[in-house]
Design a protein around this motif. Structure first.
Motif, PDB file in Angstrom:
ATOM      1  N   LEU A  68      -7.147   6.864  -5.063  1.00  0.00           N
ATOM      2  CA  LEU A  68      -7.343   5.396  -4.887  1.00  0.00           C
ATOM      3  C   LEU A  68      -6.178   4.574  -4.287  1.00  0.00           C
ATOM      4  CD1 LEU A  68      -8.159   4.319  -8.603  1.00  0.00           C
ATOM      5  CD2 LEU A  68      -9.685   4.642  -6.723  1.00  0.00           C
ATOM      6  N   ALA A  69      -4.891   4.905  -4.112  1.00  0.00           N
ATOM      7  CA  ALA A  69      -3.789   4.320  -3.521  1.00  0.00           C
ATOM      8  C   ALA A  69      -4.220   4.501  -1.987  1.00  0.00           C
ATOM      9  CB  ALA A  69      -2.529   4.787  -3.920  1.00  0.00           C
ATOM     10  N   GLY A  70      -4.690   5.940  -1.782  1.00  0.00           N
ATOM     11  CA  GLY A  70      -4.952   6.246  -0.461  1.00  0.00           C
ATOM     12  C   GLY A  70      -6.036   5.513   0.233  1.00  0.00           C
ATOM     13  N   LEU A  71      -6.917   5.057  -0.561  1.00  0.00           N
ATOM     14  CA  LEU A  71      -8.184   4.350  -0.120  1.00  0.00           C
ATOM     15  C   LEU A  71      -7.457   2.904   0.196  1.00  0.00           C
ATOM     16  CD1 LEU A  71     -11.180   5.295  -2.275  1.00  0.00           C
ATOM     17  CD2 LEU A  71     -10.578   5.484   0.087  1.00  0.00           C
ATOM     18  N   ILE A  72      -6.629   2.291  -0.569  1.00  0.00           N
ATOM     19  CA  ILE A  72      -5.937   1.101  -0.313  1.00  0.00           C
ATOM     20  C   ILE A  72      -5.194   1.089   0.850  1.00  0.00           C
ATOM     21  CG2 ILE A  72      -4.133  -0.521  -0.861  1.00  0.00           C
ATOM     22  CD1 ILE A  72      -6.165  -1.149  -2.606  1.00  0.00           C
ATOM     23  N   LEU A  73      -4.582   2.192   1.238  1.00  0.00           N
ATOM     24  CA  LEU A  73      -3.812   2.287   2.598  1.00  0.00           C
ATOM     25  C   LEU A  73      -4.664   2.324   3.652  1.00  0.00           C
ATOM     26  CD1 LEU A  73      -1.107   2.457   3.527  1.00  0.00           C
ATOM     27  CD2 LEU A  73      -1.157   5.052   3.650  1.00  0.00           C
ATOM     28  N   ALA A  74      -5.961   2.894   3.477  1.00  0.00           N
ATOM     29  CA  ALA A  74      -6.898   2.988   4.565  1.00  0.00           C
ATOM     30  C   ALA A  74      -7.337   1.316   4.914  1.00  0.00           C
ATOM     31  CB  ALA A  74      -8.163   3.892   4.004  1.00  0.00           C
ATOM     32  N   ILE A  75      -7.594   0.853   3.949  1.00  0.00           N
ATOM     33  CA  ILE A  75      -8.095  -0.518   4.049  1.00  0.00           C
ATOM     34  C   ILE A  75      -7.050  -1.430   4.792  1.00  0.00           C
ATOM     35  CG2 ILE A  75      -8.732  -2.685   2.971  1.00  0.00           C
ATOM     36  CD1 ILE A  75     -10.091  -1.482   0.980  1.00  0.00           C
TER      37      ILE A  75
ATOM     38  N   ALA B  59       4.605   5.353  -5.239  1.00  0.00           N
ATOM     39  CA  ALA B  59       5.271   5.478  -6.633  1.00  0.00           C
ATOM     40  C   ALA B  59       4.340   6.753  -7.298  1.00  0.00           C
ATOM     41  CB  ALA B  59       4.540   4.061  -7.115  1.00  0.00           C
ATOM     42  N   VAL B  60       3.059   6.829  -6.820  1.00  0.00           N
ATOM     43  CA  VAL B  60       2.169   7.656  -7.618  1.00  0.00           C
ATOM     44  C   VAL B  60       2.588   9.306  -7.062  1.00  0.00           C
ATOM     45  CG1 VAL B  60      -0.046   8.616  -7.731  1.00  0.00           C
ATOM     46  CG2 VAL B  60       0.175   6.073  -7.794  1.00  0.00           C
ATOM     47  N   PHE B  61       2.823   9.400  -5.746  1.00  0.00           N
ATOM     48  CA  PHE B  61       3.328  10.690  -5.460  1.00  0.00           C
ATOM     49  C   PHE B  61       4.513  11.114  -6.074  1.00  0.00           C
ATOM     50  CE2 PHE B  61       2.953  14.192  -2.600  1.00  0.00           C
ATOM     51  CZ  PHE B  61       4.230  14.465  -2.532  1.00  0.00           C
ATOM     52  N   SER B  62       5.576  10.170  -6.340  1.00  0.00           N
ATOM     53  CA  SER B  62       6.617  10.569  -6.915  1.00  0.00           C
ATOM     54  C   SER B  62       6.385  11.208  -8.392  1.00  0.00           C
ATOM     55  CB  SER B  62       7.941   9.608  -6.758  1.00  0.00           C
ATOM     56  OG  SER B  62       7.505   8.320  -7.387  1.00  0.00           O
ATOM     57  N   ILE B  63       5.650  10.637  -9.001  1.00  0.00           N
ATOM     58  CA  ILE B  63       5.152  11.035 -10.190  1.00  0.00           C
ATOM     59  C   ILE B  63       4.450  12.217 -10.143  1.00  0.00           C
ATOM     60  CG2 ILE B  63       4.032  10.599 -12.321  1.00  0.00           C
ATOM     61  CD1 ILE B  63       4.541   7.630 -12.123  1.00  0.00           C
ATOM     62  N   VAL B  64       3.568  12.296  -9.316  1.00  0.00           N
ATOM     63  CA  VAL B  64       2.938  13.806  -9.112  1.00  0.00           C
ATOM     64  C   VAL B  64       3.781  14.637  -8.704  1.00  0.00           C
ATOM     65  CG1 VAL B  64       1.320  15.023  -7.535  1.00  0.00           C
ATOM     66  CG2 VAL B  64       0.708  12.699  -8.420  1.00  0.00           C
ATOM     67  N   ASP B  65       4.685  14.628  -7.941  1.00  0.00           N
ATOM     68  CA  ASP B  65       5.774  15.353  -7.535  1.00  0.00           C
ATOM     69  C   ASP B  65       6.643  15.849  -8.743  1.00  0.00           C
ATOM     70  OD1 ASP B  65       9.135  15.504  -6.222  1.00  0.00           O
ATOM     71  OD2 ASP B  65       7.641  16.860  -5.681  1.00  0.00           O
TER      72      ASP B  65
ATOM     73  N   ALA C 240       0.847  -1.149   0.043  1.00  0.00           N
ATOM     74  CA  ALA C 240       0.067  -0.065  -0.001  1.00  0.00           C
ATOM     75  C   ALA C 240       0.761   1.145  -0.143  1.00  0.00           C
ATOM     76  CB  ALA C 240      -0.904  -0.131   1.217  1.00  0.00           C
ATOM     77  N   ILE C 241       1.765   1.068   1.024  1.00  0.00           N
ATOM     78  CA  ILE C 241       2.723   2.457   0.929  1.00  0.00           C
ATOM     79  C   ILE C 241       3.656   2.643  -0.311  1.00  0.00           C
ATOM     80  CG2 ILE C 241       4.790   3.470   2.012  1.00  0.00           C
ATOM     81  CD1 ILE C 241       3.911   2.404   4.694  1.00  0.00           C
ATOM     82  N   GLY C 242       3.910   1.581  -1.073  1.00  0.00           N
ATOM     83  CA  GLY C 242       4.658   1.457  -2.094  1.00  0.00           C
ATOM     84  C   GLY C 242       3.884   2.140  -3.351  1.00  0.00           C
ATOM     85  N   ALA C 243       2.516   1.793  -3.489  1.00  0.00           N
ATOM     86  CA  ALA C 243       1.656   2.383  -4.249  1.00  0.00           C
ATOM     87  C   ALA C 243       1.456   3.930  -4.145  1.00  0.00           C
ATOM     88  CB  ALA C 243       0.168   1.747  -4.289  1.00  0.00           C
ATOM     89  N   ASN C 244       1.282   4.182  -2.957  1.00  0.00           N
ATOM     90  CA  ASN C 244       1.137   5.488  -2.677  1.00  0.00           C
ATOM     91  C   ASN C 244       2.368   6.370  -2.946  1.00  0.00           C
ATOM     92  OD1 ASN C 244      -1.448   6.826  -1.245  1.00  0.00           O
ATOM     93  ND2 ASN C 244      -1.151   4.622  -0.412  1.00  0.00           N
TER      94      ASN C 244
ATOM     95  N   LEU D  17       9.511  -0.785  -3.419  1.00  0.00           N
ATOM     96  CA  LEU D  17       8.612  -1.051  -4.366  1.00  0.00           C
ATOM     97  C   LEU D  17       8.187   0.397  -5.084  1.00  0.00           C
ATOM     98  CD1 LEU D  17       6.309  -3.536  -2.535  1.00  0.00           C
ATOM     99  CD2 LEU D  17       7.949  -4.121  -4.219  1.00  0.00           C
ATOM    100  N   GLY D  18       8.129   1.187  -4.290  1.00  0.00           N
ATOM    101  CA  GLY D  18       7.662   2.560  -5.075  1.00  0.00           C
ATOM    102  C   GLY D  18       8.714   2.827  -6.158  1.00  0.00           C
ATOM    103  N   GLY D  19       9.696   2.740  -5.918  1.00  0.00           N
ATOM    104  CA  GLY D  19      10.738   3.085  -6.812  1.00  0.00           C
ATOM    105  C   GLY D  19      10.526   2.319  -8.241  1.00  0.00           C
TER     106      GLY D  19
END
Lengths: 820, 123
Positions: free
Chosen positions: A374-381, A101-107, A95-99, A436-438
């Motif tokens: 979406l990634a945030g929701l997964i982390l919430a779960i 990964a997406v955040f580093s692209i957003v960044d 979950a953290i990896g997904a978040n 994983l995020g990398g």
């Protein structure tokens, strides 16, 4: 705290055993003296242990030592519960990896400022998303200044400490390194002489261009990007002074750009920086350093400027507007009357570009933020899941906590220890997530559009996000159980509420999972709708490539002949059913447009898109001719020039009457061209599945008046897909100097154009599946735990005569209630 | 000022009444006993009792925490020496800062006790 105290505390920390021994010795000496004096020392001393403890407390780094022992204890606990540890770290890591990964692209795409000095002072003179070579007449907001306008802005704006320009779109060049004979395709850009100095950059090696006017008289120097320098020369100093050649012109390498620099545009990463003055040698076919006469404009640069300290954006806008408008008025004076009005409405947008220019940002921002959600929701779960597991474990630790409290631990101490355990798990999950995020970020970038090379770096924002997410996760699943556990009074049992807590967490997980499922369904449906859009032609078994005879050295007159021969040769090639070429191709980002005045149409002049195609074009694409006929060889050099319009054109301008034989006047830069309609073809989507339909018409490419400076796109309908090598062989057989570029299937191009939607649908589906799985596991765990605890109750029920089926139904009903 | 009354543990055979000792005062007394020579904890305790003619006996459980606190503040310095028993003991010495602290606290105490005296005399 005094220095002495600090020194003593450190001493105790670092030489603990010796400090302990000293203390013990001191007390022992006292006891020895007391014994000698005849006292019953132990009793009068009041308990040696307490005194030792008190003295110890004076010298400890309490929080440090406590924290360390908490950590050791937490590690030990995890070692004794490997299954929980594995499940927790794995799911958290994903979950953290997904978040991450997406955040580093957003960044990289949205948040990060340009890696230059003081990026907040930079503004773009022109649309920050402008990324093409644009020729024609624009009205209202223009995409970019022309070269002449850029020069005026550069020389006459005291509000800016400098104005520089970069080619709007990197160009693929054939570069021959050193004395090599073979050429390599390299992505390159052209920049003004003051580009690097305006951005405040220092070269990693060598030097940058000498500032000066951008004319062909500047030295033929070239600057490497850092990545190119590493790849090609392994970072060696000898790169400076080496030479490379493009189309026979030799350039000298004078320097290397700093690491991490990619130009002013996010989504581009050129390997070579050439001076603007050498444009004609690098991109032949048109002199872009001199504006065309008349109202037409040629835009090919992104212009950036640096505000002087104290100058506001409004002042800058005013100043550049003044200069821009003066040039517009000059142009309008020599323009035909009908163009004058629309010319005078032109304005130059001025915007801040702290995060750089970008043409990918606008399209990517929404999908990225949705993915982040979406990634945030997964982390919430995951967090809720872990919270349930932690709470279940907490039940078994009541005794331990009770004993600690009895031994004198405060509530805060217990809380700290329990939270340390959660933090340890979260940190481990965070470490895994970072790894994983990398990978995930790189893979995601590939999926979202491999043609936009975005440079990913881990800066403080990405780290901060990771740490914040870990902390939030730890608090999320650890705080509630820790608070409840530490609130115990020794001797009082904890009851009841835990069952409710368990139920609540499962219900929450199921709810979130269902949200994810619904969003996945929505994205999939919108993707399906996109796919079902009628493109008007048959994209299967259709292959395209680009080639440019003029760039290869042919004269424009020769180019036409070369293309004719090539079409014939390709038609004969094995596997090819029909061969044709057009100017703008399909789904590769090119199009042309002009204002048109159809005969008998009384509305205001409107724009229409057009293309230049060979007679075989409609057959190759599978577009039907609805009325009249297509082009034929007899149409060449016919006056007025024949055009084929599409159904949308006919509907818009010739409603209710037959367009065959009607004339259309096309407003071009210098004159108007009168054409005659000879046929109506079906409407196609040439560029995008989403854009609104615009009327379209076609010229005959075999007409010798055509402008072929940018090359043509060949469309081949094939029985089985030929390889690049086969096509290159045929092309080389006709004209060895021709290069085959962008060889692809049209289906692939269409898929790439909807890549963000594809990725969203795919990923949201994946996340939804994951969420459902975890919610199901949570539900199962809770149910089995509840059942095991109620074993006695079940026993009684069955003893009283309930059938097994009824007992089962009882529990299933409970589960169903939760899902509902 | 916080008053932490320290009653002695089971009293050894000695005459006279015991007075409760206030925490802040203990620091002052320790500094005083160290004024002229270095002493270890036991010696300090004996000296206080001696100087007060037996009226004040320090709770043995409070000496060492007090000494360590004084050391933290930098008013005394500690070192190991061989004692009269032949084994090593920790001897405490007054530092220059400690001397200044002793002066300050002594004058504070004198003013304090004078004030209390006046109050008790009046009315």
């Amino acid at each position: 705290m005094t220095w002495t105290e600090l020194r003593l505390r450190l001493r105790r920390l670092l030489m603990r055993q010796r400090a302990e021994r000293d203390l013990q010795d001191e007390v022992d000496f006292h006891l020895a003296m007391a014994a000698r004096a005849g006292w019953r020392a132990e009793a009068s001393f009041g308990g040696t242990d307490r005194i030792l403890e008190e003295c110890r407390d004076l010298r400890r780094f309490g929080w440090l030592e406590d924290g360390w022992s908490d950590l050791v204890l937490a590690l030990r606990r995890l070692r004794h519960a490997p299954l929980f540890a594995f499940a927790a770290v794995a799911t958290l890591g994903l979950a953290i990896g997904a978040n991450s990964a997406v955040f580093s692209i957003v960044d990289a795409v949205v948040l990060r400022p340009l890696p230059v000095s003081n990026p907040q002072q930079l503004v773009s003179l022109g649309d920050p998303g402008f990324s093409s070579l644009n020729s024609g007449e624009d009205d209202h907001q223009v995409g970019a200044p022309t070269f002449h306008q850029y020069q005026l802005l550069r020389d006459n704006s005291p509000e800016f400490s400098g104005v520089a320009a970069q080619l709007a779109e990197p160009w693929e060049l054939q570069v021959a390194w050193g004395r090599q004979t073979g050429a390599e395709q390299v992505s390159a850009t052209m920049v003004s002489g003051n580009f690097f100095s305006l951005l405040g950059l220092a070269p990693a090696r060598g030097r940058f261009f000498d500032p000066g006017p951008d004319t062909p008289a500047v030295a033929p120097d070239v600057v490497l990007s850092y990545a190119c320098w590493q790849d090609r020369f392994a970072g060696a100093d000898r790169a400076i002074g080496q030479q490379l050649s493009v189309r026979g012109q030799v350039f000298t390498i004078i320097g290397v750009a700093p690491k991490g620099f990619f130009g002013t545009k996010v989504g581009q990463d050129p390997a070579l920086y050439f001076p603007l003055g050498w444009q004609q040698a690098l991109i032949p076919g048109r002199d872009m350093l001199h504006d065309p006469p008349g109202p037409s404009r040629f835009e090919w640069l992104n212009v950036v400027a640096r505000l002087r300290p104290g100058v506001t954006l409004a002042q800058a806008r005013l100043a550049s507007d003044l200069i821009f408008h003066r040039t517009v008025v000059e142009q309008a004076a020599s323009a035909p009357a009908r163009a004058r009005a629309s010319l005078l409405t032109q304005t130059l947008p001025v915007t801040r570009i702290t995060t750089g220019l970008s043409d990918v940002r606008a399209g990517a921002q929404r999908p990225l933020l949705i993915l982040l959600g979406l990634a945030g929701l997964i982390l919430a779960i995951v967090v809720v899941n872990l919270g349930g597991m932690t709470a279940a474990q907490a039940a078994g630790r009541r005794q331990e906590m009770g004993m600690r409290m009895a031994l004198g631990a405060s509530r805060g101490r217990l809380l700290r220890q329990l939270l340390t355990e959660s933090l340890l798990v979260a940190a481990a999950g965070g470490g895994l997530g970072w790894l994983l995020g990398g990978f995930g970020a790189a893979a995601l970038l590939n999926l979202l559009g491999g043609q936009a090379p975005v440079v990913l770096t881990t800066d403080w924002r990405v780290w901060g996000f990771l740490v914040a997410v870990c902390a939030a996760a730890a608090l999320g699943f650890g705080l509630w159980p820790a608070l409840r556990l530490s609130r115990l009074r020794p001797g009082r049992p904890v009851r009841g509420a835990r069952q409710r807590l368990g139920r609540v967490t499962v219900v929450a997980q199921i709810a979130v999972a269902l949200v994810l499922v619904m969003s996945a369904a929505l994205f999939t449906r919108s993707l399906q709708q996109l796919r079902q859009v009628d493109i008007g032609f048959n994209p299967q078994h259709l292959v395209t490539f680009r080639t440019n005879a003029v760039a290869a050295g042919a004269a424009p007159g020769q180019a036409l002949e070369i293309y004719r021969r090539l079409t014939a040769a390709l038609a004969q090639a094995p596997g090819v059913t029909v061969a044709a070429h057009s100017e703008n191709g399909l789904f590769i980002g090119f199009d042309s447009g002009n204002a048109v005045a159809p005969e008998g149409y009384t509305g205001p002049p409107e724009g229409a898109n057009w293309d230049q195609v060979t007679p075989g074009y409609f057959a190759a694409l599978g577009v039907p001719i609805l009325l009249g006929r297509g082009f034929s060889p007899a149409d060449a050099a016919r006056k007025p020039a024949p055009v084929v319009i599409d159904a949308e054109f006919a509907r818009r301008f010739f409603a209710g009457r037959s367009p065959i034989g009607q004339h259309i006047t096309i407003h071009e830069s210098r004159s108007d061209e009168v054409t005659e309609v000879i046929g109506v073809a079906g409407t196609i989507r040439q560029q995008s599945l989403r854009a609104k339909r615009r009327p379209r018409f076609y010229f005959d490419a075999d007409d010798s008046d055509t402008d072929l400076a940018y090359g043509v796109t060949f469309e081949l309908r094939v029985g089985h897909q030929p390889s690049l090598g086969q096509v290159q062989a045929v092309v080389a057989g006709v004209e060895p100097r021709l290069q085959v570029r962008d060889f692809q299937t049209v289906e692939g191009a269409i898929n790439r154009s909807i890549a963000p939607s594809l990725v969203l649908a795919g990923l949201s589906g994946f996340f939804a599946g994951l969420a459902l799985l975890m919610a199901a596991v949570g539900l199962y765990a809770m149910l089995s735990y509840a059942i095991s605890r109620r074993r006695a109750e079940i026993g009684v029920r069955m003893a009283l005569g309930a059938a097994p089926g009824r007992v089962r139904a009882l529990f299933l009903r409970e589960a169903a209630t939760m899902v509902a | 000022m916080s008053f932490d009354s320290m009653i002695s543990a089971p009293p050894p055979p000695a005459a006279g009444t015991r007075l409760a000792l206030l925490q802040g005062t203990l620091d002052l007394l320790i500094l005083r006993t160290l004024q002229n020579q270095a002493r270890h904890g036991w010696s300090i305790m004996e000296r206080i009792e001696e100087l007060s003619h037996g009226l004040l006996q320090v709770n043995q459980g409070s000496i060492y925490p007090a000494l360590h606190r004084l050391e933290n503040q930098g008013w005394v310095r500690a070192g190991w020496r061989i004692s009269e028993l032949g084994r090593r003991a920790r001897y405490y010495t007054l530092t220059p800062a400690g001397r200044r602290q002793l002066e300050a606290e002594t004058s504070n105490w004198q003013r304090f006790s004078a004030a209390v005296g006046w109050i008790l005399q009046e009315g």
